[in-house]
Design a protein around this motif. Structure first.
Motif, PDB file in Angstrom:
ATOM      1  N   THR A 218       0.831  -1.211   0.000  1.00 52.96           N
ATOM      2  CA  THR A 218       0.000   0.000   0.000  1.00 52.96           C
ATOM      3  C   THR A 218       0.861   1.255   0.000  1.00 52.96           C
ATOM      4  O   THR A 218       0.607   2.208  -0.751  1.00 52.96           O
ATOM      5  CB  THR A 218      -0.938  -0.005   1.222  1.00 52.96           C
ATOM      6  OG1 THR A 218      -1.702  -1.207   1.217  1.00 52.96           O
ATOM      7  CG2 THR A 218      -1.856   1.181   1.211  1.00 52.96           C
ATOM      8  N   LEU A 219       1.887   1.283   0.831  1.00 49.61           N
ATOM      9  CA  LEU A 219       2.778   2.452   0.868  1.00 49.61           C
ATOM     10  C   LEU A 219       3.538   2.615  -0.436  1.00 49.61           C
ATOM     11  O   LEU A 219       3.744   3.735  -0.912  1.00 49.61           O
ATOM     12  CB  LEU A 219       3.747   2.337   2.045  1.00 49.61           C
ATOM     13  CG  LEU A 219       3.131   2.557   3.430  1.00 49.61           C
ATOM     14  CD1 LEU A 219       4.183   2.293   4.511  1.00 49.61           C
ATOM     15  CD2 LEU A 219       2.579   3.958   3.550  1.00 49.61           C
ATOM     16  N   ALA A 220       3.970   1.501  -1.017  1.00 48.72           N
ATOM     17  CA  ALA A 220       4.695   1.587  -2.292  1.00 48.72           C
ATOM     18  C   ALA A 220       3.794   2.152  -3.378  1.00 48.72           C
ATOM     19  O   ALA A 220       4.199   3.033  -4.146  1.00 48.72           O
ATOM     20  CB  ALA A 220       5.219   0.207  -2.686  1.00 48.72           C
ATOM     21  N   VAL A 221       2.573   1.656  -3.441  1.00 54.05           N
ATOM     22  CA  VAL A 221       1.627   2.164  -4.452  1.00 54.05           C
ATOM     23  C   VAL A 221       1.310   3.630  -4.179  1.00 54.05           C
ATOM     24  O   VAL A 221       1.248   4.452  -5.097  1.00 54.05           O
ATOM     25  CB  VAL A 221       0.350   1.296  -4.473  1.00 54.05           C
ATOM     26  CG1 VAL A 221      -0.744   1.946  -5.293  1.00 54.05           C
ATOM     27  CG2 VAL A 221       0.667  -0.084  -4.994  1.00 54.05           C
ATOM     28  N   LEU A 222       1.138   3.976  -2.914  1.00 53.02           N
ATOM     29  CA  LEU A 222       0.835   5.362  -2.563  1.00 53.02           C
ATOM     30  C   LEU A 222       1.969   6.294  -2.968  1.00 53.02           C
ATOM     31  O   LEU A 222       1.739   7.335  -3.581  1.00 53.02           O
ATOM     32  CB  LEU A 222       0.577   5.464  -1.058  1.00 53.02           C
ATOM     33  CG  LEU A 222       0.306   6.883  -0.532  1.00 53.02           C
ATOM     34  CD1 LEU A 222      -1.032   7.375  -1.041  1.00 53.02           C
ATOM     35  CD2 LEU A 222       0.351   6.894   0.972  1.00 53.02           C
TER      36      LEU A 222
ATOM     37  N   LEU B  47       4.513   5.715  -5.121  1.00 51.44           N
ATOM     38  CA  LEU B  47       4.834   5.685  -6.547  1.00 51.44           C
ATOM     39  C   LEU B  47       3.812   6.447  -7.382  1.00 51.44           C
ATOM     40  O   LEU B  47       4.157   7.117  -8.347  1.00 51.44           O
ATOM     41  CB  LEU B  47       4.938   4.237  -7.031  1.00 51.44           C
ATOM     42  CG  LEU B  47       6.144   3.457  -6.523  1.00 51.44           C
ATOM     43  CD1 LEU B  47       6.075   2.009  -6.997  1.00 51.44           C
ATOM     44  CD2 LEU B  47       7.431   4.099  -6.980  1.00 51.44           C
ATOM     45  N   THR B  48       2.550   6.365  -7.027  1.00 59.40           N
ATOM     46  CA  THR B  48       1.525   7.067  -7.807  1.00 59.40           C
ATOM     47  C   THR B  48       1.140   8.400  -7.192  1.00 59.40           C
ATOM     48  O   THR B  48       0.481   9.202  -7.830  1.00 59.40           O
ATOM     49  CB  THR B  48       0.252   6.204  -7.926  1.00 59.40           C
ATOM     50  OG1 THR B  48      -0.249   5.958  -6.623  1.00 59.40           O
ATOM     51  CG2 THR B  48       0.537   4.922  -8.650  1.00 59.40           C
ATOM     52  N   GLY B  49       1.546   8.646  -5.977  1.00 60.90           N
ATOM     53  CA  GLY B  49       1.141   9.864  -5.273  1.00 60.90           C
ATOM     54  C   GLY B  49       1.613  11.133  -5.936  1.00 60.90           C
ATOM     55  O   GLY B  49       0.922  12.153  -5.926  1.00 60.90           O
ATOM     56  N   SER B  50       2.784  11.096  -6.528  1.00 64.69           N
ATOM     57  CA  SER B  50       3.290  12.322  -7.141  1.00 64.69           C
ATOM     58  C   SER B  50       2.593  12.634  -8.456  1.00 64.69           C
ATOM     59  O   SER B  50       2.583  13.773  -8.895  1.00 64.69           O
ATOM     60  CB  SER B  50       4.800  12.210  -7.362  1.00 64.69           C
ATOM     61  OG  SER B  50       5.056  11.144  -8.261  1.00 64.69           O
ATOM     62  N   GLN B  51       1.997  11.642  -9.073  1.00 64.81           N
ATOM     63  CA  GLN B  51       1.315  11.852 -10.350  1.00 64.81           C
ATOM     64  C   GLN B  51      -0.206  11.715 -10.236  1.00 64.81           C
ATOM     65  O   GLN B  51      -0.907  11.897 -11.212  1.00 64.81           O
ATOM     66  CB  GLN B  51       1.823  10.849 -11.392  1.00 64.81           C
ATOM     67  CG  GLN B  51       3.302  10.931 -11.647  1.00 64.81           C
ATOM     68  CD  GLN B  51       3.706  12.283 -12.211  1.00 64.81           C
ATOM     69  OE1 GLN B  51       3.007  12.839 -13.040  1.00 64.81           O
ATOM     70  NE2 GLN B  51       4.826  12.808 -11.745  1.00 64.81           N
ATOM     71  N   ALA B  52      -0.690  11.368  -9.069  1.00 69.30           N
ATOM     72  CA  ALA B  52      -2.128  11.126  -8.913  1.00 69.30           C
ATOM     73  C   ALA B  52      -2.891  12.441  -8.971  1.00 69.30           C
ATOM     74  O   ALA B  52      -2.407  13.485  -8.551  1.00 69.30           O
ATOM     75  CB  ALA B  52      -2.394  10.420  -7.593  1.00 69.30           C
TER      76      ALA B  52
END
Length: 85
Positions: free
Chosen positions: A7-11, A13-18
């Motif tokens: 969950t943290l990895a997905v958050l 990795l995609t958080g900066s582009q979400a």
């Protein structure tokens, strides 16, 4: 533990582009809005430069007044000379 790491990895990795639904780019300006903004800036610059010119002219008023006084006295002397001849 693996779920938390995933969950943290997905958050991260995609958080900066979400993109979230409340994050929106500003709508592009219409040509008319750009013209209005340009005209507003132009008028503000004209007002500022006009104020500068008026203040410079007000600084010249005493000089012009003394020039007027000396010119009128010289003109009066000249007309007296013409009238006596």
């Amino acid at each position: 533990m693996k779920a938390a790491v995933l969950t943290l990895a997905v958050l991260f990795l995609t958080g900066s582009q979400a993109r979230h639904f409340w994050q929106q780019d500003e709508p592009p300006q219409s040509p008319w809005d750009r013209v209005k903004d340009l005209a507003t800036v132009y008028v503000d610059v004209l007002k500022d430069s006009g104020r500068d010119y008026v203040s410079q002219f007000e600084g010249l008023l005493p000089v012009l007044e003394s020039f007027k006084v000396s010119f009128l006295s010289a003109l009066e002397e000249y007309t007296k000379k013409l009238n006596t001849q």
